[in-house]
Design an enzyme around this catalytic site. Structure first.
Site, PDB file in Angstrom:
ATOM      1  N   HIS A   1       0.888  -1.126   0.003  1.00  0.00           N
ATOM      2  CA  HIS A   1       0.117  -0.086   0.103  1.00  0.00           C
ATOM      3  C   HIS A   1       0.955   1.284  -0.018  1.00  0.00           C
ATOM      4  CE1 HIS A   1       0.193   0.064   4.471  1.00  0.00           C
ATOM      5  NE2 HIS A   1       0.173   1.172   4.389  1.00  0.00           N
TER       6      HIS A   1
ATOM      7  N   ASP B   1       1.157  -7.681   2.398  1.00  0.00           N
ATOM      8  CA  ASP B   1       1.373  -6.284   1.885  1.00  0.00           C
ATOM      9  C   ASP B   1       2.905  -5.850   1.971  1.00  0.00           C
ATOM     10  OD1 ASP B   1       0.725  -3.635   1.609  1.00  0.00           O
ATOM     11  OD2 ASP B   1      -0.669  -3.569   3.441  1.00  0.00           O
TER      12      ASP B   1
ATOM     13  N   SER C   1       3.955   2.218   8.478  1.00  0.00           N
ATOM     14  CA  SER C   1       3.740   1.305   7.344  1.00  0.00           C
ATOM     15  C   SER C   1       5.144   1.067   6.604  1.00  0.00           C
ATOM     16  CB  SER C   1       2.677   1.726   6.532  1.00  0.00           C
ATOM     17  OG  SER C   1       1.512   1.431   6.916  1.00  0.00           O
TER      18      SER C   1
HETATM   19  N1  ARG Z   1      -4.640   0.690   7.357  1.00  0.00           N
HETATM   20  C1  ARG Z   1      -3.213   0.497   6.897  1.00  0.00           C
HETATM   21  C2  ARG Z   1      -2.580   1.658   6.847  1.00  0.00           C
HETATM   22  O1  ARG Z   1      -3.190   2.706   7.752  1.00  0.00           O
HETATM   23  C3  ARG Z   1      -3.447   0.120   5.408  1.00  0.00           C
HETATM   24  C4  ARG Z   1      -4.168   0.892   4.640  1.00  0.00           C
HETATM   25  C5  ARG Z   1      -4.169   0.395   3.024  1.00  0.00           C
HETATM   26  N2  ARG Z   1      -5.059  -0.659   2.795  1.00  0.00           N
HETATM   27  C6  ARG Z   1      -6.208  -0.672   2.406  1.00  0.00           C
HETATM   28  N3  ARG Z   1      -7.183  -1.571   2.404  1.00  0.00           N
HETATM   29  N4  ARG Z   1      -6.772   0.558   2.295  1.00  0.00           N
HETATM   30  O2  ARG Z   1      -1.956   2.413   6.146  1.00  0.00           O
HETATM   31  N1  GLU Z   2      -1.107   1.336   7.511  1.00  0.00           N
HETATM   32  C1  GLU Z   2      -0.514   2.218   8.323  1.00  0.00           C
HETATM   33  C2  GLU Z   2       0.409   3.279   7.480  1.00  0.00           C
HETATM   34  O1  GLU Z   2       0.388   3.134   6.512  1.00  0.00           O
HETATM   35  C3  GLU Z   2       0.165   1.762   9.659  1.00  0.00           C
HETATM   36  C4  GLU Z   2      -1.055   1.424  10.454  1.00  0.00           C
HETATM   37  C5  GLU Z   2      -0.983   2.445  11.624  1.00  0.00           C
HETATM   38  O2  GLU Z   2      -1.915   3.574  11.571  1.00  0.00           O
HETATM   39  O3  GLU Z   2      -0.510   1.954  12.726  1.00  0.00           O
HETATM   40  O4  GLU Z   2       1.418   3.727   8.224  1.00  0.00           O
END
Ligand code: ARG
Ligand code: GLU
Length: 700
Positions: free
Chosen positions: A87, A223, A635
């Site tokens: 991502h 991921d 991330s």
């Molecule tokens: N929650 C994760 C973060 O905050 C992954 C986000 C990307 N994935 C998604 N399904 N939108 O960045």
């Molecule tokens: N998916 C998140 C990022 O892009 C990390 C998840 C979080 O917020 O801890 O940094």
């Protein structure tokens, strides 16, 4: 005169002993040696502080980069190979994708260096050095100064410190405030601009579970994506050139294939974005009860419209894939955050702490009354903060209005500017569907009119009713007209057409409101709030001296969080184990559901149990969770074992714990990491790019 106070402040931080709640905190690497190392070692860490951070010799920090502006990545070979999240590379993977070469769907594997894909605009930054510059930044500050005078001097001092740090070298530097401006640190970076895409799994792996599983455990997402950092022949940063060579980093991670089990020590080393651990109860109340619910509602509206259109047309699905992911990401997180804050009773706890603080401060005029002053300031701030939330989440969420801003704000129409506008247009139109945007605009502006008082809104036009004619009459919804206009070359005509365009005019009116009616008061109040926090934070530290070590809020600077691999109980009667495997991927497999459609190749490997050297107990490990305190920006961060070897790549947090940006709860706060062995298995057996493993180092 101030100096003794700050000297005392630093001492406080260093001597405070560690009675933090388990595993909470994001620590500055350069201060681990004087602070956390003892606690880390007692919990199982096997290295020394200098192995984590050192200036005169290579240390683990030299293998970590800030990837783009919002992620972390780490070097896994001495030839510039870098791993981050799928991502995090999503925008780049999408940019290289079309219906013919659909790397989003099919994945991408460069089979040799010449097939690696360049990514203009993408940069990675290595931290060269960080150091405390508080004395220099605060020199010239006197007690009687106004906040504005103080801010002016700090700005000037910051510029001087940055200039000195970057004189005669190619580094970039910045000075960042910690503990609400009670301390300042200089960060010096080496920034590389030639970063090429090497490998991406299919989205059905890299985004497996999609937004359904996002922020959730048990998780089965592969991921990750792989890039390579290139440098000039001198191993220094260089603009993209086919003659550039793979960068040889000072340090790269050794990969451990041993795996991890419940209870194992682990740490995360990366660039967490922002946290708000020391907020006043009133600020938490605003977030939990007002801001989050409204922002969630506005994004629900956008997502509903986008999802419908994407389900109907595969081309639209690609075009809106990245937008959809980014809108839905915070949307889901805010919902978890609201629930978590409510469950923890954070507001009540903060209020109790504020009473305790005031009792302690009663005989200390420097601190006494500061929490009531903050409450009053927040009360004044709320209508402005709310209007501002709508400006970003409703008004600027209209793609046309935001795009018009690039044209409206162009200062001149010199050939370079026109070229830049052309480029912006090409990027915009590649992924733009006016019908989606128009429907969204109508729905968002209806909410804006309903919720924002007239004094913070457009005065004359009713924007919800007027927006149709903006879409009807603006040329900025039409790529051909925009192209022709810019190609025309007559700047007088271009200028006039831009100025008269209804979308540009709408952008200017909305911005004018924000600039005149919202921003000035919002900023002035925030300056006062910052000043109060500076006092409050210093007071908190003084009050708990010797019993509690405070870590500075995250601010996109390099930090270390440590904890252990650990499951949790999300609800009554349920225990979540900390590891997932390929079995779980296959349990979710469903060709009829887009988010769970396992690629045929992976399905075949599973049927044949053809895991090669990646088999562990008859399956393949996929992901794990741990108690490390992380946030957005982490991330892609390396997740490391007690020896500092790479065991995973951080990519998410568990939903029940997303309030950890405001309050960390050891019971449910877990970071989610990809098991590095799943990435290696996918590269090798699914992607057929096993040759990449030859340049990696594995622990024996
Ligand atoms: N929650 C994760 C973060 O905050 C992954 C986000 C990307 N994935 C998604 N399904 N939108 O960045
Ligand atoms: N998916 C998140 C990022 O892009 C990390 C998840 C979080 O917020 O801890 O940094």
């Amino acid at each position: 005169m101030r100096k003794p106070i700050f000297f005392a402040f630093t001492l406080l931080l260093l001597t405070a002993s560690a009675v933090l709640r388990a595993d909470e905190g994001m620590w500055l690497p350069s201060l681990i040696e004087q602070g956390r190392i003892k606690d880390m070692r007692s919990k199982g860490f096997r290295l020394k502080a200098q192995d984590l951070y050192a200036v005169n010799q290579a240390s683990l920090k030299d293998a970590i980069v800030r990837f783009g502006s919002g992620c972390t990545g780490e070097l896994i070979s001495d030839q510039g190979l870098l791993i981050t999240n799928h991502h995090c590379g999503y925008g780049q993977i999408q940019q290289h994708s079309s219906v013919e070469h659909d790397y989003l769907t099919d994945g991408f594997a460069a089979m040799n260096r010449s097939e690696e894909l360049a990514n203009p605009g993408l940069v990675v930054s290595f931290l060269v050095e960080m150091k405390d510059v508080t004395d220099r930044i605060l020199s010239g500050i006197t007690p009687g100064m106004t906040e504005q005078e103080r801010a002016g001097i700090i700005e000037k001092n910051k510029r001087a410190v940055v200039k000195a740090a970057t004189e005669g070298n190619l580094y970039k530097a910045s000075v960042e405030a910690l503990y609400y401006g009670n301390q300042y640190f200089l960060f010096v970076y080496e920034v590389f601009e030639d970063v090429r895409l090497v490998f991406a799994p299919p989205s059905a792996v890299g985004k497996f579970g999609g937004d359904t599983d996002n922020w959730m455990w048990p998780r089965h997402t592969g991921d990750f994506s792989i890039f390579r950092v290139y440098a000039g022949k001198d191993n220094k940063p260089a603009k993209y050139s086919p003659d550039n060579v793979p960068y040889v980093p000072k340090k790269s991670f050794t990969i451990s294939l041993k795996g991890m089990k419940e209870g194992d020590f682990t740490f995360v080393y990366g660039f967490p974005g922002r946290t708000y651990q020391y907020l006043h109860s009133e600020a938490v109340r605003y977030i939990q009860q007002k801001s989050d619910p409204h922002k969630v509602n506005l994004r629900t509206i956008r997502l509903n419209i986008m999802n419908d259109a994407m389900a109907q047309d595969p081309a639209v699905r690609i075009q809106y894939a990245a937008k959809n992911a980014s809108v839905s990401n915070a949307w889901k997180k805010w919902q978890g955050e609201m629930k978590g804050l409510e469950r923890l009773g954070t507001i009540g706890k903060k209020q109790a702490f504020e009473r305790q603080f005031e009792a302690w401060a009663a005989d200390k005029p420097e601190y006494s009354g500061v929490t009531a002053q903050l409450a009053a300031l927040y009360d004044s701030l709320e209508p402005y903060a709310f209007a501002r939330d709508y400006h970003t989440e409703a008004v600027m969420a209209i793609e046309l209005i935001k795009f018009a801003g690039t044209y409206a704000d162009a200062k001149d129409l010199k050939p370079e500017t026109l070229a830049r506008l052309q480029e912006a247009a090409a990027k915009f139109f590649k992924d733009y569907v006016p019908a989606i945007d128009r429907a969204t605009a109508k729905a968002l502006l209806a909410e804006y009119v309903k919720n924002i008082p007239a004094e913070f809104r457009l005065a004359v036009i009713n924007p919800a009713a007027g927006i149709d004619s903006v879409f009807d009459l603006s040329i900025l919804t039409d790529s051909v007209q925009v192209k022709n206009l810019l190609a025309g070359g007559d700047t007088a005509i271009i200028r006039q057409t831009i100025d008269r365009d209804p979308a540009v005019q709408a952008y200017r009116q909305f911005s004018e409101i924000a600039r005149t009616k919202i921003e000035p008061t919002y900023k002035a109040l925030n300056r006062q709030i910052d000043e109060k926090y500076r006092t409050y934070m210093r007071g908190m530290i003084e009050m708990r001296k010797g019993e509690h070590e405070f870590y500075p809020d995250a601010n996109s600077t390099l930090r270390i969080a440590y904890g252990k691999v650990d499951g949790y109980r999300p609800m009554d009667a349920v225990y979540y184990e900390p590891n997932t495997t390929l079995e779980g991927v296959m349990q979710k497999d469903n060709p009829d559901i887009y988010d769970y459609d396992v690629p045929a190749k992976l399905r075949q490997l599973y049927e044949a149990k053809d895991y090669g050297r990646w088999a562990v107990n008859g399956t393949v490990p996929v992901a794990f969770i741990a108690t490390n305190h992380t946030t957005g920006g982490n991330s892609g961060s390396p997740v490391l074992n007690a020896e500092g070897q790479l065991i995973g790549v951080n990519f998410d947090r568990c939903w029940e714990g997303t309030m950890s940006d405001l309050e960390y709860d050891p019971v449910v706060c877990r970071n989610i990491a990809l098991d590095i062995r799943y990435a290696l298995f996918l590269i090798d057996k699914v992607g057929g790019a096993g040759y990449l493993l030859d340049e990696m180092k594995f622990a024996k």
